[in-house]
Structures are given as C-alpha cells and as structure tokens.
Design an enzyme around this catalytic site. Structure first.
Site, PDB file in Angstrom:
ATOM      1  N   HIS A  25      -6.247   2.962  -3.845  1.00 28.86           N
ATOM      2  CA  HIS A  25      -6.173   3.057  -2.379  1.00 28.86           C
ATOM      3  C   HIS A  25      -6.658   4.427  -1.899  1.00 28.86           C
ATOM      4  CE1 HIS A  25      -5.080   1.635   1.523  1.00 28.86           C
ATOM      5  NE2 HIS A  25      -3.984   2.362   1.669  1.00 28.86           N
ATOM      6  N   HIS A  53       3.677  -2.538   2.914  1.00 30.67           N
ATOM      7  CA  HIS A  53       3.699  -1.154   2.453  1.00 30.67           C
ATOM      8  C   HIS A  53       4.915  -0.878   1.581  1.00 30.67           C
ATOM      9  CE1 HIS A  53       0.840  -1.012   5.778  1.00 30.67           C
ATOM     10  NE2 HIS A  53       0.335   0.052   5.188  1.00 30.67           N
ATOM     11  N   ASP A  62       0.815  -1.215   0.000  1.00 26.96           N
ATOM     12  CA  ASP A  62       0.000   0.000   0.000  1.00 26.96           C
ATOM     13  C   ASP A  62       0.851   1.268   0.000  1.00 26.96           C
ATOM     14  OD1 ASP A  62      -2.044  -1.795   0.278  1.00 26.96           O
ATOM     15  OD2 ASP A  62      -2.883  -0.909   2.097  1.00 26.96           O
ATOM     16  N   ASP A  63       0.196   2.385  -0.337  1.00 26.05           N
ATOM     17  CA  ASP A  63       0.672   3.757  -0.107  1.00 26.05           C
ATOM     18  C   ASP A  63       1.687   4.272  -1.112  1.00 26.05           C
ATOM     19  OD1 ASP A  63      -0.993   3.578   2.042  1.00 26.05           O
ATOM     20  OD2 ASP A  63       0.547   3.767   3.584  1.00 26.05           O
ATOM     21  N   HIS A  71      -5.918   9.201   1.141  1.00 28.66           N
ATOM     22  CA  HIS A  71      -5.805   8.276   2.277  1.00 28.66           C
ATOM     23  C   HIS A  71      -6.541   8.801   3.518  1.00 28.66           C
ATOM     24  CE1 HIS A  71      -4.072   5.268   5.009  1.00 28.66           C
ATOM     25  NE2 HIS A  71      -3.602   4.651   3.948  1.00 28.66           N
TER      26      HIS A  71
END
Length: 345
Positions: free
Chosen positions: A111, A204, A60-61, A115
C-alpha cells in the site's frame, strides 16, 4: 500507526473519530493464537456454501500496534482470511505484526511506503515507494506481495507500470465501507451487503467499528452463498482461496470428490525451505502443488509425483506412506508458499 491527512477517496478526515477508535472490539481474544487457529478457521471456511462465489475482504493502512492483533483475532473468530494492504513504514516499524498477519493466514499486500498521493511523485519516487514496501514486508516475514493498492485509489499508467515492474498487480475496490468517514458498524455491514461475486470491499485496520462489523459481514455473506476469498493477481478479482501465503486448506478441485490439503512450512535455509502437506477426507487423493517462477521443487518424499511441462505444477499421489508428504522449494528470492488443490480419486 500513521495518520493520513485525507481519506482513501481524497476527502479530508476529521480527528474527532479517534474517540471511537480507542475502544477495543468487544470479545476479541488475546493476541498470539498461532498457526493452529489459522488452520481451524480454514476448516470452518471449507464447510461454507460458496455457491454464489467469492468476495475479498480488504483492510488498509496496517499494521499498527494498537489494533492489528484485534483485527486478526476477529478474522480468526469469524473463520475467514483477508487481504491486508500494509503501509511500508508501518511494516518496517512493526515486523512482528507482519509475521502475525501471515501466520494468521492473511494475504499481505503493498500500500506504498508513506501513503502519499502517488500521482504527485516522479516515476523514480513511485518505484521507491513500492520497492521499499516490498522489502519491508519481505524482511518482516510477510512473503513477497503480488498486489498493490494505490493510496486514495489514485492511479495512472505510469504508476501501474512501476508496479508491474515489481511483479505487482494494481487493484482498487468495488465497495467503500466508509469506515474512514465515521461509518457505524451497522453502516459498514450494510455496505458489505452490496458485494457480489468477484468484488472487494475497502476497510481499514484501525477502527473498532470495523472490527465489530466482521462477524455480521461474514454472516451476511454466508446467508447469500458467498465466501471470503483471495484477490487474483491475474485478474484483480476475488476468487477461491488457493492456500497461498496463508497456507490454509484448499477447497476441493473441480470435478473430483471432497478432500482437503493443508500446507505447513518446515525448516528454512537461505536459499530454500521445506514444506509439508497433510491430506484429509480420503486415503485416495490427488494433490496439485503450484509454485511460482523462479521457485523450483528440488526434492520430494512420501508421495509419487509428476510434473507439467512448465516444471511449476507438481501432481502428488499416495505411495503407501500415508496421507502426509513433503518437498523442498528452492525459492530464488520468492518465499511465497505454494498453491494447493485437492481431489479425491
């Protein structure tokens, strides 16, 4: 790279762990290895024993300029593909990294754009977060995402409806690596050892400890008869790779002999693109090519082809022109590469 005030499970993050993030993973290669490396990694994956099924490695991210290339190189070196849940504003700021993700054979997913805690937003704001991310990824050459992972794993029926309206399947995770919480490389590897068929692990983009864990994670999966796969947009579970957004070789279709079909993209226009499939392992092959509506194959060459009733599944066989054939896809706004399956005979 955007820092978030809280981790994926909603717990506060501390800042002292950035000391661990600064160091690059040992032995990573220089960025820019290109599509040939992606093809090479698939040859390695195809040779693996996947008798106990598939799991999804997810990150993620991203993308971020400090670490995404390191992550891609580590995945290439390990011979695996992963699902990368990109934050939209990061994708918009780093389009070349989104293109690199796809070129490396990864599945690029949504995603959210900033966020946020999505459940604090109105329905319209939820839709905006999702649609802006879709656009950012598409504009950067990452294809059209079909998966959405809500920040912090927080979701409800309103958010899932907003995602579904954009053709997105909402998925979370089965195993949390705790890399966001300062887990060591050994602890991340231990978390991955709990994966079973169909499950996915949360990791991540930005941690050196996570990158260092990748070779050990893959080795552990291999020893247990598991392989890294893709997340099905139909079920939300990990399944065998289909050569979709990464275009890598397929695994053999059930019931047939062994062969591999590898897709590569050719010339592109505003409304269509060319694709080429190279078959290895046999001279007597059957390859199925599946596109997604509203896509349509409008021309073919160097193969004898037939179609199913939906018009979305094309079956190709040799016509005496060798083991490479091609076609033109009218994309209708969806640039996703077709899924391939190959069997001998």
């Amino acid at each position: 790279m955007t820092r978030h005030a809280r981790d994926e499970a909603g717990r506060p993050r501390t800042r002292h762990r950035w000391a661990a993030i600064i160091a690059a993973a040992v032995g990573v290669l220089v960025a820019g290895a290109g599509a040939a490396d992606a093809a090479g990694q698939q040859d390695s994956a195809a040779a693996a024993d996947c008798s106990n099924g598939y799991v999804a490695l997810t990150f993620d991210d991203g993308p971020n300029p400090n670490n995404t290339n390191n992550l891609l190189n580590a995945l290439r070196q390990a011979g695996v593909r992963a699902t990368l849940f990109n934050v939209g504003q990061n994708a918009a700021a780093n389009p070349s990294l989104v293109a690199a993700q796809r070129s490396a054979g990864m599945w690029v997913a949504n995603h959210s754009y900033t966020h946020p805690h999505m459940l604090n937003l109105s329905s319209a704001q939820m839709s905006s977060e999702l649609s802006r991310t879709q656009s950012a990824i598409q504009n950067a050459g990452g294809g059209t995402p079909v998966l959405f992972r809500p920040p912090y794993g927080e979701t409800n029926s309103t958010l899932q409806s907003a995602a579904s309206a954009l053709g997105l399947r909402t998925v979370t995770w089965d195993v949390d690596s705790q890399d966001w919480n300062g887990a060591s490389t050994a602890q991340i590897v231990q978390a991955a050892s709990r994966l079973t068929n169909g499950q996915s692990i949360l990791m991540h983009d930005q941690y050196a400890t996570t990158i260092a864990a990748i070779p050990q994670i893959v080795s552990g999966l291999t020893s247990r008869g598991l392989c890294a796969g893709m997340i099905s947009a139909s079920t939300g579970r990990a399944v065998a790779p289909d050569g979709g957004s990464g275009g890598g070789p397929t695994t053999p279709a059930p019931g047939g002999g062994s062969c591999t079909a590898t897709f590569s993209e050719g010339q592109k226009w505003n409304d269509r693109f060319n694709g080429q499939v190279a078959v290895s392992g046999t001279n007597n092959w059957t390859v199925t090519v599946t596109v997604r509506s509203p896509q349509k194959i409008i021309a073919t060459w160097n193969a004898s082809v037939s179609w199913d009733s939906s018009g979305l599944v094309m079956t190709a066989r040799p016509n005496g022109s060798g083991n490479t054939f091609g076609f033109t896809i009218q994309h209708g706004g969806d640039w996703t590469w077709p899924a391939l399956a190959c069997r001998a005979g």
